[in-house]
Design a protein around this motif. Sequence first.
Motif, PDB file in Angstrom:
ATOM      1  N   VAL A 120      -5.074  -5.036  24.330  1.00 54.67           N
ATOM      2  CA  VAL A 120      -6.403  -5.824  24.434  1.00 54.67           C
ATOM      3  C   VAL A 120      -6.992  -5.453  23.053  1.00 54.67           C
ATOM      4  CG1 VAL A 120      -6.478  -6.397  26.841  1.00 54.67           C
ATOM      5  CG2 VAL A 120      -7.440  -4.194  25.818  1.00 54.67           C
ATOM      6  N   ASN A 121      -7.722  -6.391  22.691  1.00 55.18           N
ATOM      7  CA  ASN A 121      -8.838  -6.343  21.674  1.00 55.18           C
ATOM      8  C   ASN A 121     -10.089  -6.801  22.082  1.00 55.18           C
ATOM      9  OD1 ASN A 121     -10.031  -5.877  18.827  1.00 55.18           O
ATOM     10  ND2 ASN A 121     -10.242  -8.199  18.931  1.00 55.18           N
ATOM     11  N   ILE A 122     -11.066  -5.823  22.374  1.00 57.05           N
ATOM     12  CA  ILE A 122     -12.366  -5.892  23.043  1.00 57.05           C
ATOM     13  C   ILE A 122     -13.451  -6.630  22.043  1.00 57.05           C
ATOM     14  CG2 ILE A 122     -14.256  -5.395  24.452  1.00 57.05           C
ATOM     15  CD1 ILE A 122     -12.201  -3.617  26.099  1.00 57.05           C
ATOM     16  N   HIS A 123     -13.835  -7.606  22.105  1.00 56.06           N
ATOM     17  CA  HIS A 123     -14.709  -7.972  20.948  1.00 56.06           C
ATOM     18  C   HIS A 123     -16.203  -7.061  20.848  1.00 56.06           C
ATOM     19  CE1 HIS A 123     -13.197 -12.355  20.997  1.00 56.06           C
ATOM     20  NE2 HIS A 123     -12.368 -11.432  20.466  1.00 56.06           N
ATOM     21  N   ARG A 124     -16.641  -7.301  19.604  1.00 58.41           N
ATOM     22  CA  ARG A 124     -17.768  -6.364  19.353  1.00 58.41           C
ATOM     23  C   ARG A 124     -18.968  -6.802  20.272  1.00 58.41           C
ATOM     24  NH1 ARG A 124     -19.818  -6.956  13.249  1.00 58.41           N
ATOM     25  NH2 ARG A 124     -21.611  -6.471  13.346  1.00 58.41           N
ATOM     26  N   ASP A 125     -19.533  -5.597  20.770  1.00 62.31           N
ATOM     27  CA  ASP A 125     -20.788  -5.907  21.399  1.00 62.31           C
ATOM     28  C   ASP A 125     -20.486  -6.254  22.907  1.00 62.31           C
ATOM     29  OD1 ASP A 125     -23.337  -5.058  21.137  1.00 62.31           O
ATOM     30  OD2 ASP A 125     -24.115  -6.796  20.502  1.00 62.31           O
ATOM     31  N   VAL A 126     -19.175  -6.361  23.449  1.00 64.16           N
ATOM     32  CA  VAL A 126     -19.003  -6.732  24.868  1.00 64.16           C
ATOM     33  C   VAL A 126     -18.913  -5.496  25.601  1.00 64.16           C
ATOM     34  CG1 VAL A 126     -16.981  -7.574  26.318  1.00 64.16           C
ATOM     35  CG2 VAL A 126     -17.569  -8.728  24.089  1.00 64.16           C
ATOM     36  N   TRP A 127     -19.382  -5.257  26.779  1.00 61.70           N
ATOM     37  CA  TRP A 127     -19.681  -4.417  27.876  1.00 61.70           C
ATOM     38  C   TRP A 127     -18.123  -4.179  28.385  1.00 61.70           C
ATOM     39  CZ3 TRP A 127     -23.306  -0.923  27.757  1.00 61.70           C
ATOM     40  CH2 TRP A 127     -24.530  -1.337  27.453  1.00 61.70           C
ATOM     41  N   HIS A 128     -17.556  -3.012  28.511  1.00 59.99           N
ATOM     42  CA  HIS A 128     -16.231  -2.726  28.926  1.00 59.99           C
ATOM     43  C   HIS A 128     -16.100  -1.290  29.634  1.00 59.99           C
ATOM     44  CE1 HIS A 128     -14.933  -0.013  25.938  1.00 59.99           C
ATOM     45  NE2 HIS A 128     -15.666  -0.905  24.813  1.00 59.99           N
ATOM     46  N   GLY A 129     -15.349  -1.222  30.599  1.00 61.74           N
ATOM     47  CA  GLY A 129     -15.145   0.002  30.989  1.00 61.74           C
ATOM     48  C   GLY A 129     -14.520   0.927  30.266  1.00 61.74           C
ATOM     49  N   VAL A 130     -13.986   2.335  30.678  1.00 59.73           N
ATOM     50  CA  VAL A 130     -13.414   3.413  29.713  1.00 59.73           C
ATOM     51  C   VAL A 130     -12.097   2.982  29.740  1.00 59.73           C
ATOM     52  CG1 VAL A 130     -14.969   4.933  30.005  1.00 59.73           C
ATOM     53  CG2 VAL A 130     -13.312   4.838  31.645  1.00 59.73           C
ATOM     54  N   LEU A 131     -11.222   3.529  28.868  1.00 60.27           N
ATOM     55  CA  LEU A 131      -9.744   3.192  28.773  1.00 60.27           C
ATOM     56  C   LEU A 131      -9.021   3.871  30.050  1.00 60.27           C
ATOM     57  CD1 LEU A 131      -7.030   2.598  27.136  1.00 60.27           C
ATOM     58  CD2 LEU A 131      -7.084   4.912  26.206  1.00 60.27           C
ATOM     59  N   THR A 132      -8.381   2.742  30.856  1.00 58.84           N
ATOM     60  CA  THR A 132      -7.917   3.080  32.324  1.00 58.84           C
ATOM     61  C   THR A 132      -6.513   2.769  32.550  1.00 58.84           C
ATOM     62  OG1 THR A 132     -10.182   2.570  32.710  1.00 58.84           O
ATOM     63  CG2 THR A 132      -8.901   2.832  34.605  1.00 58.84           C
ATOM     64  N   PRO A 133      -5.565   3.620  31.992  1.00 62.57           N
ATOM     65  CA  PRO A 133      -4.175   3.161  32.156  1.00 62.57           C
ATOM     66  C   PRO A 133      -3.915   3.528  33.701  1.00 62.57           C
ATOM     67  CG  PRO A 133      -4.242   5.450  30.910  1.00 62.57           C
ATOM     68  CD  PRO A 133      -5.851   4.591  31.269  1.00 62.57           C
ATOM     69  N   LEU A 134      -3.000   2.587  34.261  1.00 66.00           N
ATOM     70  CA  LEU A 134      -2.417   2.304  35.380  1.00 66.00           C
ATOM     71  C   LEU A 134      -1.210   3.044  35.560  1.00 66.00           C
ATOM     72  CD1 LEU A 134      -3.839  -0.991  36.675  1.00 66.00           C
ATOM     73  CD2 LEU A 134      -4.838   1.444  37.192  1.00 66.00           C
ATOM     74  N   SER A 135      -0.558   3.178  34.416  1.00 64.59           N
ATOM     75  CA  SER A 135       1.034   3.720  34.440  1.00 64.59           C
ATOM     76  C   SER A 135       1.120   4.001  33.064  1.00 64.59           C
ATOM     77  CB  SER A 135       2.093   2.638  34.967  1.00 64.59           C
ATOM     78  OG  SER A 135       1.958   1.693  34.023  1.00 64.59           O
ATOM     79  N   GLY A 136       2.463   4.661  32.913  1.00 57.54           N
ATOM     80  CA  GLY A 136       2.769   5.134  31.462  1.00 57.54           C
ATOM     81  C   GLY A 136       2.385   6.604  31.039  1.00 57.54           C
ATOM     82  N   SER A 137       2.284   6.744  29.588  1.00 61.02           N
ATOM     83  CA  SER A 137       1.919   8.120  29.361  1.00 61.02           C
ATOM     84  C   SER A 137       0.286   8.229  29.160  1.00 61.02           C
ATOM     85  CB  SER A 137       2.524   8.327  27.948  1.00 61.02           C
ATOM     86  OG  SER A 137       2.047   7.406  27.019  1.00 61.02           O
ATOM     87  N   GLY A 138      -0.318   7.280  29.121  1.00 58.09           N
ATOM     88  CA  GLY A 138      -1.824   7.436  29.000  1.00 58.09           C
ATOM     89  C   GLY A 138      -2.144   7.494  27.249  1.00 58.09           C
ATOM     90  N   LEU A 139      -1.165   7.286  26.657  1.00 54.80           N
ATOM     91  CA  LEU A 139      -0.968   7.373  24.976  1.00 54.80           C
ATOM     92  C   LEU A 139      -1.371   5.937  24.558  1.00 54.80           C
ATOM     93  CD1 LEU A 139      -1.331   9.437  22.753  1.00 54.80           C
ATOM     94  CD2 LEU A 139       0.982   9.072  22.529  1.00 54.80           C
ATOM     95  N   PHE A 140      -2.277   5.995  23.754  1.00 52.23           N
ATOM     96  CA  PHE A 140      -2.601   4.474  23.148  1.00 52.23           C
ATOM     97  C   PHE A 140      -3.131   4.493  21.881  1.00 52.23           C
ATOM     98  CE2 PHE A 140      -3.247   3.742  27.758  1.00 52.23           C
ATOM     99  CZ  PHE A 140      -3.009   2.298  27.848  1.00 52.23           C
ATOM    100  N   ALA A 141      -2.727   3.695  20.681  1.00 53.00           N
ATOM    101  CA  ALA A 141      -3.251   3.477  19.467  1.00 53.00           C
ATOM    102  C   ALA A 141      -4.378   2.544  19.881  1.00 53.00           C
ATOM    103  CB  ALA A 141      -2.208   2.849  18.527  1.00 53.00           C
ATOM    104  N   VAL A 142      -5.712   3.213  19.197  1.00 50.64           N
ATOM    105  CA  VAL A 142      -6.714   2.340  19.219  1.00 50.64           C
ATOM    106  C   VAL A 142      -7.303   2.040  17.786  1.00 50.64           C
ATOM    107  CG1 VAL A 142      -9.133   2.463  20.087  1.00 50.64           C
ATOM    108  CG2 VAL A 142      -7.498   3.539  21.361  1.00 50.64           C
ATOM    109  N   VAL A 143      -7.511   0.941  17.584  1.00 52.20           N
ATOM    110  CA  VAL A 143      -8.209   0.301  16.343  1.00 52.20           C
ATOM    111  C   VAL A 143      -9.533  -0.039  16.486  1.00 52.20           C
ATOM    112  CG1 VAL A 143      -7.968  -1.560  14.567  1.00 52.20           C
ATOM    113  CG2 VAL A 143      -5.816  -0.648  15.782  1.00 52.20           C
ATOM    114  N   ASP A 144     -10.434   0.581  16.021  1.00 52.45           N
ATOM    115  CA  ASP A 144     -11.919   0.538  16.007  1.00 52.45           C
ATOM    116  C   ASP A 144     -12.635   0.929  14.790  1.00 52.45           C
ATOM    117  OD1 ASP A 144     -11.589   3.299  16.456  1.00 52.45           O
ATOM    118  OD2 ASP A 144     -12.894   3.235  18.310  1.00 52.45           O
ATOM    119  N   TRP A 145     -13.929   0.827  14.893  1.00 51.02           N
ATOM    120  CA  TRP A 145     -14.959   1.147  13.883  1.00 51.02           C
ATOM    121  C   TRP A 145     -14.915   2.556  13.389  1.00 51.02           C
ATOM    122  CZ3 TRP A 145     -19.587   3.659  13.286  1.00 51.02           C
ATOM    123  CH2 TRP A 145     -20.233   3.004  11.741  1.00 51.02           C
TER     124      TRP A 145
END
Length: 175
Positions: A120-145
């Motif tokens: 997912v790409n969460i748009h700028r200034d949108v309220w969101h919960g923290v990174l919450t994986p439900l399965s897998g390794s929990g490792l994510f590439a994150v592209v942000d400011w």
Amino acid sequence: MNVLSERQIETRPLTSEFFAEYGDIIEKGDRFQFINDGACKRYNDLARLDCDSHGRMGISLFEAEIRTFPYELTMMERHPRGSQAFLPLSTASLLVIVASDIGGTPGLPEAFESLPYQGVNIHRDVWHGVLTPLSGSGLFAVVDWIGPCANLETHQFQQGFVVNRGQSIGGTKNS
């Protein structure tokens, strides 16, 4: 919106139709071009990355704890200077919680459950919960400011929400 009661929320599948006001879903579609002498499919321009002129977009790695249902949502955050994209580096499903802004605080949260290959790409200034994986390794590439100023606002709820697993895309509860 899947609200069971005033403080309980049910997830729904992560689809472009329901998620568009909050961000972009990053996944393969049916539009691609072959590159590398036909050995690779390129699915192009899948997210609208956005940032202000005080910083730049960067790539980081996040490693988050795997979570389970029911999930307790006690806080939300937003990033006023740039969008934030989460790309799983393993086969992982993700709980994505978002909310519209109401007077500088999050409105009623909405919860989505991704398929294992969706980012997912969460748009700028949108309220969101923290990174919450439900399965897998929990490792994510994150592209942000990335920049010299603060890019995080948080909101702590006086009373949290309980998020339960809702209907899957196939119409039955996920187990």
